[in-house]
Write a protein that holds these residues in place. Sequence first.
Motif, PDB file in Angstrom:
ATOM      1  N   MET A  29      36.667  40.856  47.106  1.00 28.39           N
ATOM      2  CA  MET A  29      37.059  39.667  46.344  1.00 28.39           C
ATOM      3  C   MET A  29      36.995  38.405  47.192  1.00 28.39           C
ATOM      4  O   MET A  29      36.710  37.330  46.682  1.00 28.39           O
ATOM      5  N   ALA A  30      37.286  38.519  48.472  1.00 29.92           N
ATOM      6  CA  ALA A  30      37.359  37.345  49.342  1.00 29.92           C
ATOM      7  C   ALA A  30      36.016  36.974  49.960  1.00 29.92           C
ATOM      8  O   ALA A  30      35.896  35.961  50.647  1.00 29.92           O
ATOM      9  N   HIS A  31      34.980  37.785  49.736  1.00 28.86           N
ATOM     10  CA  HIS A  31      33.656  37.500  50.314  1.00 28.86           C
ATOM     11  C   HIS A  31      33.053  36.255  49.651  1.00 28.86           C
ATOM     12  O   HIS A  31      33.289  36.006  48.463  1.00 28.86           O
ATOM     13  N   PRO A  32      32.253  35.483  50.418  1.00 29.72           N
ATOM     14  CA  PRO A  32      31.658  34.270  49.825  1.00 29.72           C
ATOM     15  C   PRO A  32      30.795  34.528  48.589  1.00 29.72           C
ATOM     16  O   PRO A  32      30.629  33.628  47.760  1.00 29.72           O
ATOM     17  N   GLY A  84      47.877  35.134  40.187  1.00 27.24           N
ATOM     18  CA  GLY A  84      49.287  35.365  40.505  1.00 27.24           C
ATOM     19  C   GLY A  84      49.476  36.366  41.635  1.00 27.24           C
ATOM     20  O   GLY A  84      50.170  36.074  42.616  1.00 27.24           O
ATOM     21  N   HIS A  85      48.871  37.502  41.518  1.00 29.38           N
ATOM     22  CA  HIS A  85      49.083  38.568  42.510  1.00 29.38           C
ATOM     23  C   HIS A  85      48.284  38.309  43.796  1.00 29.38           C
ATOM     24  O   HIS A  85      48.838  38.228  44.878  1.00 29.38           O
ATOM     25  N   TYR A  86      46.972  38.151  43.646  1.00 30.98           N
ATOM     26  CA  TYR A  86      46.144  38.072  44.860  1.00 30.98           C
ATOM     27  C   TYR A  86      46.168  36.704  45.540  1.00 30.98           C
ATOM     28  O   TYR A  86      46.184  36.626  46.767  1.00 30.98           O
ATOM     29  N   SER A  87      46.169  35.615  44.756  1.00 33.02           N
ATOM     30  CA  SER A  87      46.172  34.298  45.391  1.00 33.02           C
ATOM     31  C   SER A  87      47.597  33.860  45.750  1.00 33.02           C
ATOM     32  O   SER A  87      47.916  33.643  46.914  1.00 33.02           O
ATOM     33  N   ARG A  88      48.497  33.753  44.762  1.00 32.54           N
ATOM     34  CA  ARG A  88      49.849  33.233  45.052  1.00 32.54           C
ATOM     35  C   ARG A  88      50.668  34.210  45.906  1.00 32.54           C
ATOM     36  O   ARG A  88      51.203  33.835  46.940  1.00 32.54           O
ATOM     37  N   ASP A  89      50.738  35.483  45.477  1.00 30.10           N
ATOM     38  CA  ASP A  89      51.663  36.396  46.143  1.00 30.10           C
ATOM     39  C   ASP A  89      51.098  36.961  47.449  1.00 30.10           C
ATOM     40  O   ASP A  89      51.764  36.973  48.467  1.00 30.10           O
ATOM     41  N   LEU A  90      49.869  37.430  47.435  1.00 27.21           N
ATOM     42  CA  LEU A  90      49.298  38.021  48.647  1.00 27.21           C
ATOM     43  C   LEU A  90      48.558  36.993  49.508  1.00 27.21           C
ATOM     44  O   LEU A  90      48.170  37.299  50.631  1.00 27.21           O
ATOM     45  N   LYS A  91      48.310  35.810  48.968  1.00 25.28           N
ATOM     46  CA  LYS A  91      47.618  34.744  49.712  1.00 25.28           C
ATOM     47  C   LYS A  91      46.246  35.171  50.231  1.00 25.28           C
ATOM     48  O   LYS A  91      45.821  34.792  51.316  1.00 25.28           O
ATOM     49  N   LEU A  92      45.559  35.953  49.431  1.00 27.42           N
ATOM     50  CA  LEU A  92      44.212  36.390  49.806  1.00 27.42           C
ATOM     51  C   LEU A  92      43.270  35.193  49.899  1.00 27.42           C
ATOM     52  O   LEU A  92      42.381  35.160  50.750  1.00 27.42           O
TER      53      LEU A  92
END
Length: 487
Positions: free
Chosen positions: A353-356, A384-392
């Motif tokens: 998910m975080a790959h360019p 909500g989960h991956y960006s806000r909570d886990l800060k991926l």
Amino acid sequence: MAEYDIVIRNGQVADGTGKRLFAADVALKGDRIAAVEPPGTLKGASEIDATGKVVAPGFIDVHTHDDTALIDNPAMAMKASQGVTTVVCGNCGVSAAPYLNTEVGHWMSLIIKKKENASKDFAGFAAKVEAAKPAINGAFLIGHGTLRMNAMGDDLNRVATASEIKVMHDLLDQSLEQGAIGMSSGLFYAVSNAASTDEVAEVAAPLGKWGGVYTAHMRDEGDDILKAMDETFEIGRRAGAEIIVSHHKCSGRSNFGRMVETLPKFTDAMKQQQIAFDVYPYIAGSTILRSDMLERADKVLITWSDKVAGMSGRDLKDIAREMGCSMKEAADRLQPAGAIYFMMDEKDVQAAMAHPGAMIGSDGIPFDAHPHPRLWGTFPRVLGHYSRDLKLFSLEDAVRRMTSYSAQRFHLTRRGEIKPGFYADICVFDPATVIDTATFEKPISPARGIDTVLCNGQVAWRDGKPGGGRGGRVLKRQDIQAEAKAG
Ligand code: ZN
Ligand code: CU
């Protein structure tokens, strides 16, 4: 008289490009964004208060099977409730057009509930979608598997002959001319598994001529994934098409951790040709029930069964115990059926998910009795989960991977950004509370924190329910290309 139809006031704008949030009012006129200006400077006939909220472009779900759901469920609650304003349909090699047969088999039933929704040509299909007036936009790929069924009937366990390839090639050519935006293949599936690389490349040749994209559910997402990536890249090169690899994953416990091989391979290949991929934010996948997938999965949940009632949502292991037989035997007894397979590593999912090259696509299957929660949860879960909570990744980057990047890769002109002149596809959400509520146990459940969703200026979702706006359009290749040319 107010200059604008609607002003969305006092929000923080995430404009889709990844740029830092900024305070602005967004004014709409007709189906377009007309102005983005400092708070308090614009006047509208009606206003939406976005205090404390984020104003983002409507999300683009680049991987869907919503082809005929747009006709049967035009409010599209499962997507509008997530802030989605455009769905790309026809993925994984299966599309509802052009379909020359009259019966809808097991595999086509993934995307078709009523057989009259299939169409002999793309123009006829697009007309059906337009007549249904869906709340959100649809863009459509043509499935190589569907083309195969047209050209080869039931005789699919072999490579197509030259004359069959010509039939498929010409059907694709005609569909692209009529407005499809590309072709998908699903070489993993029985319908297409016997196809050679040459067959797919030759069928896909019209993509280069029309500027269509190529999306691939690859032949293998497990042990032989690197080989499958090479094959996919070769097909795109030979067809002269930009590539989007579907739902990138490393499947099965023995392949956990192999993103360290696949992601650098994507990075390298992206220097040579236009390649991207989509990802859904879960460690389980879902498709039809296949006994050859049972071993690879840690757990299998049944999503529907036409044969045995009361099985939806249940663990296949429990069903097998009750039946007093093996899981494989139990699966055979349920067929035709669908399933969810737990077969991925959380770390791999996050790395992908975080790959360019990654954008977000749900791969939701709209007609399942007990669907994978991604159908209702994907986009709010990433926010909500991956960006806000886990800060991926940052909120701005999460939005970018759902909007402008997706629009660029699929050439959806003037979509995916909050910018004057762009279409008024907008999602207003609360960054503090946005979250998916759909679970594997209770998968049909609208997300929290999605406030107002507009598609082409019409309200598709508001106050936790469909907004009544039915402004969705079929995004046709010729139209979006003409607009791109006009600048
Ligand atoms: Zn797929
Ligand atoms: Cu799919």
